[in-house]
Design an enzyme around this catalytic site. Structure first.
Site, PDB file in Angstrom:
ATOM      1  CB  SER A   1      59.550  40.876  59.132  1.00  0.00           C
ATOM      2  OG  SER A   1      60.022  40.301  60.333  1.00  0.00           O
TER       3      SER A   1
ATOM      4  CD  GLU B   1      42.113  37.322  64.104  1.00  0.00           C
ATOM      5  OE1 GLU B   1      40.911  37.447  63.833  1.00  0.00           O
ATOM      6  OE2 GLU B   1      42.949  36.856  63.317  1.00  0.00           O
TER       7      GLU B   1
ATOM      8  CE  LYS C   1      51.757  41.223  62.409  1.00  0.00           C
ATOM      9  NZ  LYS C   1      53.143  40.966  62.876  1.00  0.00           N
TER      10      LYS C   1
HETATM   11  C1  LIG Z   1      53.731  39.721  62.972  1.00  0.00           C
HETATM   12  C2  LIG Z   1      55.156  39.697  62.612  1.00  0.00           C
HETATM   13  C3  LIG Z   1      55.727  38.581  61.955  1.00  0.00           C
HETATM   14  C4  LIG Z   1      54.981  37.324  61.665  1.00  0.00           C
HETATM   15  O1  LIG Z   1      53.892  37.434  60.808  1.00  0.00           O
HETATM   16  P1  LIG Z   1      53.912  36.886  59.315  1.00  0.00           P
HETATM   17  O2  LIG Z   1      52.503  36.968  58.874  1.00  0.00           O
HETATM   18  O3  LIG Z   1      54.442  35.486  59.357  1.00  0.00           O
HETATM   19  O4  LIG Z   1      54.812  37.765  58.532  1.00  0.00           O
HETATM   20  C5  LIG Z   1      57.067  38.652  61.587  1.00  0.00           C
HETATM   21  N1  LIG Z   1      57.809  39.731  61.867  1.00  0.00           N
HETATM   22  C6  LIG Z   1      57.307  40.806  62.509  1.00  0.00           C
HETATM   23  C7  LIG Z   1      58.198  41.963  62.801  1.00  0.00           C
HETATM   24  C8  LIG Z   1      55.962  40.828  62.908  1.00  0.00           C
HETATM   25  O5  LIG Z   1      55.464  41.892  63.551  1.00  0.00           O
END
Ligand SMILES: *Cc1c(COP(=O)(O)O)cnc(C)c1O
Length: 395
Positions: free
Chosen positions: A377, A111, A89
């Protein structure tokens, strides 16, 4: 077929800017300047520098040997979990805070649902010495105390949204109200590839660093600068958009998006938007969303807070409808199993969101020398309470 945004802000038939008239000025201002700024040499230099020295990029592309042996393919993990603040993020919040400064804005609003985007926003606001207001549903504030504390320690003001279901969509409504009331000095920092044009395109560009690095890292490790498959989880879709971005036009690369099935798509406790959703407008954009027969948004459910979103970004709606993307789902239980498996085989505790992407390895056909990249992610520190509950239940 074209997978980038057109001049009017559409991906195929999805996207656009379906906003109240009172937001028109703010969105127009952003639309008229974002490309000139983020494509300028000066911006690119500052952005790349921060990604390197502050975020810790490039993130490794790790060949997961034991996982590869188990699944019979060459599996690589793109380690977004190693970024500062623990997920992808921050790539986006660093980009948008630089843009806000160049636009002359002096106040940041955002938000947040689970608080992950709020923390990433509060982080860059501290870095840039900008006041930061984060709207959060009252129920989410109670559920996510550690993230609320992080935001406050970083100097942000967390404001409770007390209307409706007191969750993410109510926080969104409050943020939009604030932006309408403060059009001159305030920048609205959105956390995924959602919202009215130009947000989905802008956020995808900032996250595209993920696949930009993958290209040369794959070249170094495999001699080929693209994989056979890329797998990523989809909440709003920003980490997936970043992981897919430089491969969108390369039909040799299969793009696999994994949604959260929750307890199961027919249980009413799910966030599998493409499976049970329908076309409509959410957050100013035409896309797929979960709604009732009157067009009201329904509450999503997922064990992972980051996938607990009732829509998907318009790029993903287009990838789904055009069949360029393969959309799968993983249940809460399948994600948990995948998280424990990755931890045991590779010594990496993933975020529950990322565990959904890992779970897809059980659902696809893999060939022996195939090259598969899973976008990891985020890391699992934030999810330890859930993992502890599972272990205490003797699993
Ligand atoms: C917020 C988050 C997501 C989901 O958000 P996307 O916009 O779909 O990428 C996925 N993985 C993690 C670790 C997150 O914090």
């Amino acid at each position: 077929m074209n997978y980038t945004v057109d001049k009017k802000g559409f991906y195929g038939e999805f996207g656009g800017a379906f906003i109240p008239e009172m937001l028109h000025h703010n969105v127009e201002e952003l639309k008229s300047c974002y490309l000139d700024i983020i494509e300028s040499d000066e911006f690119k230099k500052e952005f790349k520098q921060l990604l390197k020295d502050y975020v810790g990029r490039p993130t490794p592309l790790y060949f997961a040997k034991r996982l590869s042996e188990k699944y019979g393919a060459n599996i690589y993990l793109k380690r977004e979990d190693l970024n500062h603040t623990g997920a992808h993020k921050v790539n986006n919040t660093v980009g948008q805070i630089l843009l806000a400064k160049k636009m002359g804005k002096t106040r940041i609003i955002a938000e947040t649902g689970a608080g992950q985007h709020g923390v990433a926003t509060a982080t860059v606001c501290a870095l840039m010495n900008m006041p930061c207001i984060v709207y959060m549903g009252e129920i989410d504030i109670q559920r996510q105390a550690p993230n609320v504390a992080r935001m406050q320690m970083l100097g942000a003001e967390v404001k409770a949204a007390i209307s409706g279901s007191k969750t993410l969509k109510d926080a969104t409504n409050e943020a939009i109200r604030d932006w309408i009331a403060n059009p001159e000095d305030t920048y609205y920092l959105i956390g995924s590839v959602v919202g009215p044009h130009p947000y989905p395109d802008m956020v995808a560009r900032f996250q595209s660093i993920i696949s930009e690095e993958m290209q040369y890292q794959l070249e170094e490790q495999t001699g080929k600068n693209y994989p056979d498959k890329v797998i990523a989880c989809v909440g709003g879709g920003s980490n997936a958009a970043g992981a897919f971005y430089h491969f969108l036009d390369n039909e040799k690369v299969e793009l696999i998006a994994v949604e959260a099935d929750g307890l199961g798509i027919n249980t009413g406790k799910t966030a599998a938007t493409t499976q049970i959703g329908s076309e409509g407008i959410i957050h100013g954009s035409k896309t797929y969303l979960m709604q009732n027969s009157e067009g009201q948004i329904t509450e999503p459910h997922s064990i992972s807070a980051g996938l607990d979103y009732p829509g998907i970004g318009p790029l993903h709606a287009h990838l789904f409808k055009s069949k360029r993307g393969t959309f799968l789902g993983a249940t809460d239980q399948e994600a948990l199993n995948a998280a424990f498996e990755l931890t045991k085989l590779e010594g990496i505790i993933p975020a529950l969101e990322s565990a959904h992407a890992m779970a897809a390895l059980n659902k696809i056909k893999l060939k022996n020398d195939e090259c598969v990249v899973v976008n990891l992610s985020g890391r699992g520190d934030k999810d330890m309470e859930t993992y502890m509950r599972v272990m205490n239940n003797g699993k």
